[in-house]
Design a protein around this motif. Structure first.
Motif, PDB file in Angstrom:
ATOM      1  N   GLY A   1     -11.210  -6.531 -28.264  1.00  0.00           N
ATOM      2  CA  GLY A   1     -12.826  -6.548 -27.823  1.00  0.00           C
ATOM      3  C   GLY A   1     -13.431  -5.677 -28.751  1.00  0.00           C
ATOM      4  O   GLY A   1     -14.298  -4.760 -28.548  1.00  0.00           O
ATOM      5  N   ALA A   2     -13.425  -6.097 -30.137  1.00  0.00           N
ATOM      6  CA  ALA A   2     -14.174  -5.519 -31.273  1.00  0.00           C
ATOM      7  C   ALA A   2     -14.807  -6.770 -31.981  1.00  0.00           C
ATOM      8  O   ALA A   2     -14.330  -6.878 -33.119  1.00  0.00           O
ATOM      9  CB  ALA A   2     -13.181  -4.587 -32.042  1.00  0.00           C
ATOM     10  N   GLY A   3     -15.952  -6.969 -31.656  1.00  0.00           N
ATOM     11  CA  GLY A   3     -16.596  -8.169 -32.483  1.00  0.00           C
ATOM     12  C   GLY A   3     -17.729  -7.591 -33.173  1.00  0.00           C
ATOM     13  O   GLY A   3     -17.699  -6.145 -33.519  1.00  0.00           O
ATOM     14  N   ALA A   4     -18.499  -8.208 -33.578  1.00  0.00           N
ATOM     15  CA  ALA A   4     -20.022  -7.863 -34.279  1.00  0.00           C
ATOM     16  C   ALA A   4     -20.682  -6.516 -33.348  1.00  0.00           C
ATOM     17  O   ALA A   4     -21.360  -5.874 -34.359  1.00  0.00           O
ATOM     18  CB  ALA A   4     -20.960  -8.888 -34.602  1.00  0.00           C
ATOM     19  N   LYS A   5     -20.540  -6.529 -32.235  1.00  0.00           N
ATOM     20  CA  LYS A   5     -21.211  -5.501 -31.410  1.00  0.00           C
ATOM     21  C   LYS A   5     -20.775  -4.087 -31.840  1.00  0.00           C
ATOM     22  O   LYS A   5     -21.614  -3.083 -31.625  1.00  0.00           O
ATOM     23  CB  LYS A   5     -21.266  -5.658 -29.923  1.00  0.00           C
ATOM     24  N   VAL A   6     -19.610  -3.915 -32.486  1.00  0.00           N
ATOM     25  CA  VAL A   6     -19.083  -2.483 -32.501  1.00  0.00           C
ATOM     26  C   VAL A   6     -19.637  -2.097 -34.002  1.00  0.00           C
ATOM     27  O   VAL A   6     -19.060  -0.996 -34.397  1.00  0.00           O
ATOM     28  CB  VAL A   6     -17.646  -2.541 -32.261  1.00  0.00           C
ATOM     29  N   GLU A   7     -20.144  -2.918 -34.865  1.00  0.00           N
ATOM     30  CA  GLU A   7     -20.480  -2.643 -35.984  1.00  0.00           C
ATOM     31  C   GLU A   7     -21.737  -1.783 -36.074  1.00  0.00           C
ATOM     32  O   GLU A   7     -22.596  -1.701 -35.212  1.00  0.00           O
ATOM     33  CB  GLU A   7     -20.820  -4.011 -36.913  1.00  0.00           C
ATOM     34  N   THR A   8     -21.568  -0.855 -37.053  1.00  0.00           N
ATOM     35  CA  THR A   8     -22.847   0.164 -37.254  1.00  0.00           C
ATOM     36  C   THR A   8     -23.728  -0.414 -38.585  1.00  0.00           C
ATOM     37  O   THR A   8     -23.528  -1.477 -39.043  1.00  0.00           O
ATOM     38  CB  THR A   8     -22.291   1.697 -37.794  1.00  0.00           C
TER      39      THR A   8
ATOM     40  N   SER B   1     -16.727 -13.470 -32.465  1.00  0.00           N
ATOM     41  CA  SER B   1     -18.067 -13.517 -31.673  1.00  0.00           C
ATOM     42  C   SER B   1     -18.618 -12.260 -31.858  1.00  0.00           C
ATOM     43  O   SER B   1     -18.105 -11.098 -32.475  1.00  0.00           O
ATOM     44  CB  SER B   1     -17.688 -13.883 -30.383  1.00  0.00           C
ATOM     45  N   ARG B   2     -19.544 -11.864 -30.832  1.00  0.00           N
ATOM     46  CA  ARG B   2     -20.297 -10.721 -30.779  1.00  0.00           C
ATOM     47  C   ARG B   2     -19.604  -9.764 -30.011  1.00  0.00           C
ATOM     48  O   ARG B   2     -19.523  -8.572 -30.370  1.00  0.00           O
ATOM     49  CB  ARG B   2     -21.589 -10.875 -30.140  1.00  0.00           C
ATOM     50  N   ASP B   3     -18.555 -10.020 -29.196  1.00  0.00           N
ATOM     51  CA  ASP B   3     -17.827  -8.746 -28.352  1.00  0.00           C
ATOM     52  C   ASP B   3     -16.317  -9.130 -28.300  1.00  0.00           C
ATOM     53  O   ASP B   3     -15.539  -8.490 -27.672  1.00  0.00           O
ATOM     54  CB  ASP B   3     -18.275  -8.856 -26.913  1.00  0.00           C
ATOM     55  N   MET B   4     -15.823  -9.939 -29.277  1.00  0.00           N
ATOM     56  CA  MET B   4     -14.538 -10.276 -29.536  1.00  0.00           C
ATOM     57  C   MET B   4     -14.009 -10.748 -30.452  1.00  0.00           C
ATOM     58  O   MET B   4     -14.784 -11.563 -31.464  1.00  0.00           O
ATOM     59  CB  MET B   4     -14.134 -11.475 -28.290  1.00  0.00           C
ATOM     60  N   PHE B   5     -12.639 -10.341 -30.923  1.00  0.00           N
ATOM     61  CA  PHE B   5     -12.014 -10.803 -32.483  1.00  0.00           C
ATOM     62  C   PHE B   5     -10.668 -11.297 -32.090  1.00  0.00           C
ATOM     63  O   PHE B   5      -9.950 -10.426 -31.387  1.00  0.00           O
ATOM     64  CB  PHE B   5     -12.196  -9.613 -33.408  1.00  0.00           C
ATOM     65  N   GLY B   6     -10.293 -12.405 -32.609  1.00  0.00           N
ATOM     66  CA  GLY B   6      -8.829 -12.738 -32.113  1.00  0.00           C
ATOM     67  C   GLY B   6      -8.256 -13.863 -33.183  1.00  0.00           C
ATOM     68  O   GLY B   6      -9.147 -14.367 -33.899  1.00  0.00           O
TER      69      GLY B   6
ATOM     70  N   VAL C   1     -10.775  -1.533 -39.015  1.00  0.00           N
ATOM     71  CA  VAL C   1      -9.818  -1.786 -38.197  1.00  0.00           C
ATOM     72  C   VAL C   1      -8.973  -0.793 -37.503  1.00  0.00           C
ATOM     73  O   VAL C   1      -8.533  -1.062 -36.436  1.00  0.00           O
ATOM     74  CB  VAL C   1      -8.670  -2.805 -39.022  1.00  0.00           C
ATOM     75  N   GLY C   2      -8.622   0.179 -38.152  1.00  0.00           N
ATOM     76  CA  GLY C   2      -7.983   1.533 -37.645  1.00  0.00           C
ATOM     77  C   GLY C   2      -8.977   1.918 -36.409  1.00  0.00           C
ATOM     78  O   GLY C   2      -8.345   2.268 -35.448  1.00  0.00           O
ATOM     79  N   GLU C   3      -9.891   1.899 -36.314  1.00  0.00           N
ATOM     80  CA  GLU C   3     -10.935   2.427 -35.316  1.00  0.00           C
ATOM     81  C   GLU C   3     -11.163   1.555 -34.153  1.00  0.00           C
ATOM     82  O   GLU C   3     -11.216   2.006 -33.166  1.00  0.00           O
ATOM     83  CB  GLU C   3     -12.191   2.961 -35.853  1.00  0.00           C
ATOM     84  N   ASN C   4     -11.413   0.174 -34.412  1.00  0.00           N
ATOM     85  CA  ASN C   4     -11.818  -0.651 -33.454  1.00  0.00           C
ATOM     86  C   ASN C   4     -10.776  -1.552 -32.722  1.00  0.00           C
ATOM     87  O   ASN C   4     -11.028  -2.401 -32.008  1.00  0.00           O
ATOM     88  CB  ASN C   4     -12.998  -1.432 -33.901  1.00  0.00           C
ATOM     89  N   MET C   5      -9.879  -1.998 -33.836  1.00  0.00           N
ATOM     90  CA  MET C   5      -8.975  -3.048 -33.685  1.00  0.00           C
ATOM     91  C   MET C   5      -7.375  -2.609 -33.245  1.00  0.00           C
ATOM     92  O   MET C   5      -6.498  -3.539 -33.260  1.00  0.00           O
ATOM     93  CB  MET C   5      -8.758  -3.986 -34.737  1.00  0.00           C
TER      94      MET C   5
ATOM     95  N   PRO D   1     -16.709   1.530 -26.881  1.00  0.00           N
ATOM     96  CA  PRO D   1     -17.610   0.573 -27.221  1.00  0.00           C
ATOM     97  C   PRO D   1     -19.273   0.970 -27.184  1.00  0.00           C
ATOM     98  O   PRO D   1     -19.330   1.487 -26.185  1.00  0.00           O
ATOM     99  CB  PRO D   1     -17.388  -0.666 -26.918  1.00  0.00           C
ATOM    100  N   PRO D   2     -19.896   0.652 -27.942  1.00  0.00           N
ATOM    101  CA  PRO D   2     -21.403   0.873 -27.799  1.00  0.00           C
ATOM    102  C   PRO D   2     -22.239   0.164 -26.501  1.00  0.00           C
ATOM    103  O   PRO D   2     -21.684  -0.987 -26.380  1.00  0.00           O
ATOM    104  CB  PRO D   2     -22.308   0.571 -28.978  1.00  0.00           C
ATOM    105  N   GLU D   3     -22.799   0.489 -25.997  1.00  0.00           N
ATOM    106  CA  GLU D   3     -23.635  -0.101 -24.883  1.00  0.00           C
ATOM    107  C   GLU D   3     -24.866  -0.791 -25.309  1.00  0.00           C
ATOM    108  O   GLU D   3     -25.511  -0.525 -26.456  1.00  0.00           O
ATOM    109  CB  GLU D   3     -24.162   0.729 -23.917  1.00  0.00           C
ATOM    110  N   SER D   4     -25.096  -2.195 -24.865  1.00  0.00           N
ATOM    111  CA  SER D   4     -26.079  -2.888 -25.407  1.00  0.00           C
ATOM    112  C   SER D   4     -27.202  -2.864 -24.166  1.00  0.00           C
ATOM    113  O   SER D   4     -27.180  -3.310 -23.183  1.00  0.00           O
ATOM    114  CB  SER D   4     -25.779  -4.463 -25.327  1.00  0.00           C
TER     115      SER D   4
END
Length: 440
Positions: free
Chosen positions: A49-56, A98-103, A193-197, A233-236
């Protein structure tokens, strides 16, 4: 007398729709999902659950680059080996972002699922991301971005997310932009990758055509080193009352009129999907010319001289979504088109007829059952639901939930549409484009 009564058999959901779905939580927190279809060909995927939405602000566009750099060198295999071994087995591997998923997903046989899952997990556990590989991936990502954003529909969807969520969370772009390319480096990729995946509580291993014992054993073998993470994860947060027009001239105008939608896996998500079919259907409806009789089309076709397009749009994510309509029309008539269609969306709160509701239910159930034949779509949607709510609903369960919805339920969801402040974004000739304040 040739007349005789026709007896209709009770409908059942066959194929993948009737395959048992098993969900299991492994000892290290990784979720394993299996759907055994007794097929020699299987589809396997590893999702986080680490797509574009977790980017800073410092890592924007990084998931797009990772998508193109994912099958690179690891501490155990070179980039050549990473491509050669799956190819020798006739395996097709792809990366989804996607915005909320990477696979990562693959089509393979049961006999090669062990090797392929090992390949897929290595990039989560021990990637290298050498600079020359990232440089090639950045160039490919920028080319893809430039090409995609020349499509007005893609551009509008990106701009709508940016406006609705103000460049944070779901407002992040799924594409790499020139201004962010300089921030992508080996160090930033490894840190991301280490922090989010690598949060095992946010990882799902799913196999269609595989039993739970096989999926669980392989996931436990290759992801045993993962541990639960502590970064939430950050709230939208949705922000309405936004509008923007991009002037490009010409004769056409494309418009998105949207309000806040519902998250994946919730009852409201089903209700908004029904509202989509009640109001305007889908742009990819399997029914030829079916959209011509929708409420959106009916509200406009007698008042417009030029061709136009109008359909409903419903996008759901783990923590939010967007609902509304997509319009395309001649610039001289765009004011009437937008006003009439926005009025249709507001009038949904006045209630719907039993016939309209039943027709929408049939269309939505049809879409649910058809998805069972598209294993790629089924794998992705099942993973998204499991990541969002921690469980998976079968087609029979979803169809049962749809049947249980009443007209009062739909009217209640429609009231949320009318009480949420909308956003509107358009591109084209804006000479006659109305403002949000004109649509009340």
């Amino acid at each position: 007398d040739m007349s005789f009564p026709l007896e209709m058999p009770e409908l059942t959901y066959a194929g993948a729709a009737s395959a048992p779905v098993e969900v299991s939580k492994l000892s290290n927190g990784v979720t394993a999902v299996s759907m055994d279809t007794n097929s020699p060909v299987v589809k396997v995927g590893v999702f986080c659950g680490a797509g574009a939405k977790v980017e800073t602000a410092e890592t924007r566009g990084l998931t797009h680059v990772l998508k193109n750099a994912w099958f690179g060198t690891t501490t155990r295999r070179t980039i050549v080996g990473g491509y050669r071994e799956p190819a020798q087995c006739g395996v097709d591997m792809n990366v989804l972002s996607s915005r909320d998923m990477f696979g990562v997903v693959a089509d393979c046989t049961r006999d090669t699922s062990d090797l392929i899952l090992d390949h897929m997990c290595q990039n989560f556990i021990c990637p290298e991301f050498f600079e020359h590989e990232l440089s090639a991936a950045k160039k490919e990502s920028l080319n893809q971005s430039h090409l995609a954003l020349t499509n007005a529909d893609v551009f509008l969807v990106e701009e709508a997310h940016r406006m609705a969520y103000r460049n944070k969370g779901l407002g992040n772009s799924i594409f790499l932009h020139e201004r962010d390319a300089a921030n992508v480096s080996r160090d930033s990729a490894l840190q991301f990758v280490g922090e989010n995946m690598r949060d095992s509580n946010n990882i799902i291993v799913m196999g269609i055509g595989m039993d739970m014992e096989l999926v669980g054993n392989l996931a436990d073998e290759y992801l045993w080193s993962l541990q639960g993470g502590s970064i939430a994860p950050p709230e939208s947060k949705y922000h309405g009352s936004q509008e923007r027009h991009i002037e490009t001239g010409g004769n056409l105008v494309k418009v998105l009129y949207l309000v806040e939608g519902a998250p994946i896996g919730t009852r409201d998500a089903l209700l908004f999907n029904l509202l989509k079919y009640i109001s305007g259907g889908s742009a990819t409806s399997p029914v030829k010319y079916g959209g011509q009789n929708s409420k959106l089309a009916a509200a406009c076709k007698d008042h417009l001289r030029h061709p136009f397009q109008a359909h409903s749009l419903n996008i759901s994510y783990a923590d939010g979504g967007l609902f509304g309509c997509s319009l395309t029309g001649h610039y001289s008539e765009i004011e009437h088109l937008v006003k009439n269609c926005s009025s249709v969306m507001r009038d949904l709160s006045n209630g719907v007829s039993d016939d309209d509701l039943q027709a929408a239910k049939n269309k939505l159930k049809h879409a649910v059952i058809l998805e069972q034949d598209n294993l790629s779509s089924l794998l992705e949607s099942s993973a998204a639901e499991s990541l969002a709510v921690g469980s998976h609903s079968s087609a029979s369960q979803i169809c049962g939930a749809i049947d249980a919805i009443t007209a009062e339920d739909v009217a209640g969801a429609a009231k949320k549409v009318t009480t949420t402040t909308p956003i509107m974004v358009s591109i084209g000739n804006g000479d006659n484009m109305p403002m949000l304040r004109d649509l009340k």
